[in-house]
Design an enzyme around this catalytic site. Structure first.
Site, PDB file in Angstrom:
ATOM      1  N   ARG A 157       0.792  -1.243   0.000  1.00  0.00           N
ATOM      2  CA  ARG A 157       0.000   0.000   0.000  1.00  0.00           C
ATOM      3  C   ARG A 157       0.817   1.283   0.000  1.00  0.00           C
ATOM      4  NH1 ARG A 157      -3.968  -2.859   4.233  1.00  0.00           N
ATOM      5  NH2 ARG A 157      -5.558  -3.608   2.782  1.00  0.00           N
ATOM      6  N   ASP A 196     -10.350   1.054  -8.698  1.00  0.00           N
ATOM      7  CA  ASP A 196      -9.204   0.335  -9.237  1.00  0.00           C
ATOM      8  C   ASP A 196      -8.106   0.248  -8.178  1.00  0.00           C
ATOM      9  OD1 ASP A 196      -7.662  -0.559 -11.785  1.00  0.00           O
ATOM     10  OD2 ASP A 196      -6.358   0.986 -10.936  1.00  0.00           O
ATOM     11  N   GLU A 227     -11.688  -3.236  -6.301  1.00  0.00           N
ATOM     12  CA  GLU A 227     -10.850  -4.240  -6.965  1.00  0.00           C
ATOM     13  C   GLU A 227      -9.761  -4.697  -6.000  1.00  0.00           C
ATOM     14  OE1 GLU A 227      -7.593  -5.351 -10.260  1.00  0.00           O
ATOM     15  OE2 GLU A 227      -7.582  -3.442  -9.200  1.00  0.00           O
TER      16      GLU A 227
HETATM   17  C1  AAO Z   1       1.846  -0.496 -17.625  1.00  0.00           C
HETATM   18  C2  AAO Z   1       2.942  -1.430 -18.115  1.00  0.00           C
HETATM   19  C3  AAO Z   1       3.980  -1.614 -17.045  1.00  0.00           C
HETATM   20  C4  AAO Z   1       4.533  -0.253 -16.597  1.00  0.00           C
HETATM   21  C5  AAO Z   1       3.380   0.615 -16.130  1.00  0.00           C
HETATM   22  C6  AAO Z   1       3.803   2.014 -15.717  1.00  0.00           C
HETATM   23  O1  AAO Z   1       2.360  -2.672 -18.488  1.00  0.00           O
HETATM   24  O2  AAO Z   1       5.036  -2.403 -17.584  1.00  0.00           O
HETATM   25  O3  AAO Z   1       5.424  -0.431 -15.523  1.00  0.00           O
HETATM   26  O4  AAO Z   1       2.425   0.724 -17.199  1.00  0.00           O
HETATM   27  O5  AAO Z   1       4.284   2.733 -16.819  1.00  0.00           O
HETATM   28  C7  AAO Z   1      -3.026  -1.875 -16.202  1.00  0.00           C
HETATM   29  C8  AAO Z   1      -2.133  -2.919 -16.836  1.00  0.00           C
HETATM   30  C9  AAO Z   1      -0.676  -2.710 -16.491  1.00  0.00           C
HETATM   31  C10 AAO Z   1      -0.270  -1.275 -16.833  1.00  0.00           C
HETATM   32  C11 AAO Z   1      -1.144  -0.369 -15.985  1.00  0.00           C
HETATM   33  C12 AAO Z   1      -0.840   1.114 -16.170  1.00  0.00           C
HETATM   34  O6  AAO Z   1      -2.539  -4.213 -16.390  1.00  0.00           O
HETATM   35  O7  AAO Z   1       0.103  -3.606 -17.277  1.00  0.00           O
HETATM   36  O8  AAO Z   1       1.106  -1.085 -16.546  1.00  0.00           O
HETATM   37  O9  AAO Z   1      -2.523  -0.567 -16.397  1.00  0.00           O
HETATM   38  O10 AAO Z   1      -0.966   1.501 -17.492  1.00  0.00           O
HETATM   39  C13 AAO Z   1      -2.095  -6.110  -9.480  1.00  0.00           C
HETATM   40  C14 AAO Z   1      -3.017  -5.145  -8.743  1.00  0.00           C
HETATM   41  C15 AAO Z   1      -4.308  -4.879  -9.490  1.00  0.00           C
HETATM   42  C16 AAO Z   1      -4.084  -4.551 -10.960  1.00  0.00           C
HETATM   43  C17 AAO Z   1      -3.270  -5.698 -11.556  1.00  0.00           C
HETATM   44  C18 AAO Z   1      -2.979  -5.446 -13.038  1.00  0.00           C
HETATM   45  O11 AAO Z   1      -3.294  -5.633  -7.445  1.00  0.00           O
HETATM   46  O12 AAO Z   1      -4.922  -3.774  -8.870  1.00  0.00           O
HETATM   47  O13 AAO Z   1      -2.019  -5.800 -10.861  1.00  0.00           O
HETATM   48  N1  AAO Z   1      -5.334  -4.321 -11.679  1.00  0.00           N
HETATM   49  C19 AAO Z   1      -5.811  -2.941 -11.916  1.00  0.00           C
HETATM   50  C20 AAO Z   1      -6.439  -2.782 -13.289  1.00  0.00           C
HETATM   51  C21 AAO Z   1      -5.385  -2.906 -14.348  1.00  0.00           C
HETATM   52  C22 AAO Z   1      -4.399  -1.749 -14.219  1.00  0.00           C
HETATM   53  C23 AAO Z   1      -4.143  -1.340 -12.827  1.00  0.00           C
HETATM   54  C24 AAO Z   1      -4.788  -1.903 -11.744  1.00  0.00           C
HETATM   55  C25 AAO Z   1      -3.310  -0.150 -12.598  1.00  0.00           C
HETATM   56  O14 AAO Z   1      -7.496  -3.684 -13.438  1.00  0.00           O
HETATM   57  O15 AAO Z   1      -5.919  -2.953 -15.644  1.00  0.00           O
HETATM   58  O16 AAO Z   1      -3.129  -2.126 -14.813  1.00  0.00           O
HETATM   59  O17 AAO Z   1      -4.187   0.960 -12.644  1.00  0.00           O
HETATM   60  C26 AAO Z   1      -0.807 -10.970  -7.940  1.00  0.00           C
HETATM   61  C27 AAO Z   1      -1.409 -10.029  -6.908  1.00  0.00           C
HETATM   62  C28 AAO Z   1      -2.323  -9.014  -7.543  1.00  0.00           C
HETATM   63  C29 AAO Z   1      -1.628  -8.327  -8.689  1.00  0.00           C
HETATM   64  C30 AAO Z   1      -1.144  -9.394  -9.694  1.00  0.00           C
HETATM   65  C31 AAO Z   1      -0.430  -8.788 -10.892  1.00  0.00           C
HETATM   66  O18 AAO Z   1      -1.792 -11.855  -8.489  1.00  0.00           O
HETATM   67  O19 AAO Z   1      -2.139 -10.769  -5.947  1.00  0.00           O
HETATM   68  O20 AAO Z   1      -2.671  -8.054  -6.570  1.00  0.00           O
HETATM   69  O21 AAO Z   1      -2.557  -7.445  -9.348  1.00  0.00           O
HETATM   70  O22 AAO Z   1      -0.257 -10.254  -9.019  1.00  0.00           O
HETATM   71  O23 AAO Z   1       0.733  -8.163 -10.482  1.00  0.00           O
HETATM   72  C32 AAO Z   1      -1.543 -15.970  -9.308  1.00  0.00           C
HETATM   73  C33 AAO Z   1      -1.813 -15.489  -7.906  1.00  0.00           C
HETATM   74  C34 AAO Z   1      -2.325 -14.071  -7.923  1.00  0.00           C
HETATM   75  C35 AAO Z   1      -1.340 -13.211  -8.614  1.00  0.00           C
HETATM   76  C36 AAO Z   1      -1.247 -13.700 -10.031  1.00  0.00           C
HETATM   77  C37 AAO Z   1      -0.285 -12.888 -10.883  1.00  0.00           C
HETATM   78  O24 AAO Z   1      -2.788 -16.262  -9.908  1.00  0.00           O
HETATM   79  O25 AAO Z   1      -2.755 -16.337  -7.289  1.00  0.00           O
HETATM   80  O26 AAO Z   1      -2.555 -13.595  -6.615  1.00  0.00           O
HETATM   81  O27 AAO Z   1      -0.807 -15.050 -10.089  1.00  0.00           O
HETATM   82  O28 AAO Z   1      -0.734 -12.845 -12.185  1.00  0.00           O
END
Ligand code: AAO
Length: 467
Positions: A157, A196, A227
């Site tokens: 956080r 988000d 989320e």
């Molecule tokens: C982009 C680029 C990055 C760059 C960044 C900054 O891709 O390379 O560093 O810009 O320039 C979206 C895209 C991102 C993008 C971002 C900003 O997905 O690729 O980055 O826009 O443009 C976490 C968060 C969750 C988030 C998710 C994507 O907790 O809140 O990552 N979702 C929301 C939106 C999403 C958005 C953002 C947030 C940001 O829905 O569209 O990103 O606004 C674990 C953790 C999760 C974590 C995941 C992924 O999950 O528990 O909390 O989510 O990892 O990091 C197993 C596990 C599971 C794990 C998973 C991993 O299943 O059980 O727990 O594997 O896949």
């Protein structure tokens, strides 16, 4: 608190991912209102970065530049027109709100609304936010300032999510600016918000922001869903957020995928023993815009790329009595970065409607597939009832919802049985076939149920349905 979506008891939201505002307004009028949808989750409407490497990915909208309502979805005038036209046909708009952070480090220039910014200097004059409004390195325990340990709430956080400049919501000023954005949306007619990356904000800070939001013009508190990806593998639990509204239940995505692969597992799609949220707080979906393309939250999921399985997964979800449901509506993609179907200037292409009701121009429109779109009426009709007459064998499942509806699904596509439906005697129109099939329930509540391979693997009917 914050759990009323303000849509007269309707039960299903559709995420029209990356649709532009004018297309959403049209869809409310020509389809969503008639089908009984509660509302639409729209892509983030506020000003965002314009990413050109890769070229205009969908995720540029998750990097805010300001809270001006000027995005790839359209201008503020177009946004207002959409909200009003949808509301006029009984369909509410829910804003995907990105308030955990602003744009990522390394980005600067001008945003989708023409406002300048510089992330490396933490300078966002459009709000304005300055350096002092962001979390400083001393609060973040990771070595490089980015989140790298999901086992530590301070890391999750107070550090930066994938390099996104992390706002400090403990500050009164930051809370006020976010609440002003929410209140502006509420003034326009928006009924609620997806938060988000709520997992990356302290629940107490979110509550303080919610406390600053106004009631809707027609009365009542805005709807909120948070989320929070909780797959039993980190320190953050969805239960920390249930006092603040609904929470996304990502474990359901895994459970329903298992259940479709092996119907015998369908009885356990809601597994409280696995930590899944109670029905009154679970925000439920088969896939979302992240996990359908391998972002955020893994698992072996079912998406539109496997249409038959997907139809069964969503139809079952809408028929079953767990949670508040959101249906996904996608565009076809090859790469996980690829933005929406676009014109030469990278604006989103129009959503065109074919003669058979499907969509053109690269839009999938799962929400218009009969076993999905026509099941919305089922979920609305049976709201508040339990599951009865449950039968699950031979890769078939069937059940009634109170005395209001009956649902059956056969994995093989073949079913020919007389079953007890628990419904009053009468002739019913079968919903998924648009009434091309009729089903007769006799005086003892039994009906001859036929599913055949020439049609969808699902049938459903309701008391008070179309005739
Ligand atoms: C982009 C680029 C990055 C760059 C960044 C900054 O891709 O390379 O560093 O810009 O320039 C979206 C895209 C991102 C993008 C971002 C900003 O997905 O690729 O980055 O826009 O443009 C976490 C968060 C969750 C988030 C998710 C994507 O907790 O809140 O990552 N979702 C929301 C939106 C999403 C958005 C953002 C947030 C940001 O829905 O569209 O990103 O606004 C674990 C953790 C999760 C974590 C995941 C992924 O999950 O528990 O909390 O989510 O990892 O990091 C197993 C596990 C599971 C794990 C998973 C991993 O299943 O059980 O727990 O594997 O896949």
């Amino acid at each position: 608190a914050y759990t009323d979506p303000h849509c007269q008891g309707k039960q299903v939201i559709v995420h029209l991912f990356e649709w532009k505002w004018s297309d959403i307004a049209n869809e409310c009028e020509r389809y969503l209102g008639k089908k009984g949808f509660c509302g639409v989750q729209v892509s983030p409407p506020n000003e965002h970065v314009v990413v050109t490497q890769p070229m205009r990915p969908w995720w540029e909208r998750y990097q805010p530049v300001s809270y001006k309502l000027h995005s790839r979805g359209g201008t503020e005038a177009e946004f207002k027109d959409m909200v009003t036209r949808c509301k006029n046909v009984g369909v509410r708009v829910y804003v995907d709100s990105v308030v955990n952070h602003m744009a990522g480090l390394g980005r600067q220039g001008s945003g989708s609304g023409g406002t300048s910014f510089n992330s490396d200097n933490f300078d966002f004059p459009g709000v304005p936010f300055r350096r002092e409004h962001f979390n400083s390195r001393d609060k973040c325990p990771s070595h490089d300032g980015n989140i790298n340990n999901y086992g530590d709430p301070n890391n999750v956080r107070n550090c930066f999510l994938v390099g996104l400049t992390d706002l400090d919501q403990s500050q009164e000023y930051v809370r006020t600016k976010i609440a002003e954005f929410y209140n502006h949306c509420i003034d326009v007619g928006v009924a609620g918000f997806r938060i988000d990356a709520a997992k990356h904000m302290w629940p107490g800070d979110i509550k303080a922001i919610q406390d600053k939001t106004k009631d809707l013009p027609e009365g009542g508190r805005p709807f909120f869903y948070h989320e929070v990806i909780d797959q039993n593998d980190g320190a953050i639990k969805v239960g920390e957020y249930t006092p603040l509204g609904y929470v996304t239940e990502f474990r359901y995505c895994q459970k329903i995928a298992e259940g479709i692969r092996n119907f015998g597992m369908l009885h356990g799609v809601y597994d409280p023993g696995w930590g899944m949220t109670d029905s009154a707080h679970a925000f439920v979906f088969v896939d979302n815009h992240d996990n359908q393309r391998g972002h955020g939250g893994g698992g072996n999921l079912i998406t539109h790329k496997h249409p038959r399985d997907y139809k069964m997964a969503v139809a079952f979800t809408l028929a079953y009595n767990y949670g508040f449901t959101r249906v996904m509506s996608s565009y076809y993609f090859q790469s996980s970065d690829q933005g929406p179907p676009h014109n030469g200037d990278y604006s989103a292409k129009d959503v065109t409607i074919n003669a058979d009701g499907s969509c053109g121009n690269g839009w999938v429109c799962e929400h218009r597939w009969n076993p999905i779109g026509n099941m919305v009426a089922f979920r609305n009709a049976v709201a508040g009832t339990g599951v009865d007459n449950w039968r699950n064998e031979n890769e078939e499942v069937s059940f009634s919802r109170g005395q209001k509806g009956f649902f059956a699904m056969a994995k093989s596509g073949h079913m020919d049985r007389t079953l007890h439906t628990g419904l009053p005697a009468g002739e019913y129109c079968e919903l998924v076939s648009d009434c091309k099939k009729k089903i007769t329930v006799d005086g003892s509540g039994n009906a001859h149920i036929v599913i055949d391979n020439s049609a969808e693997p699902v049938i459903a009917f309701i008391v008070g349905g179309p005739t």
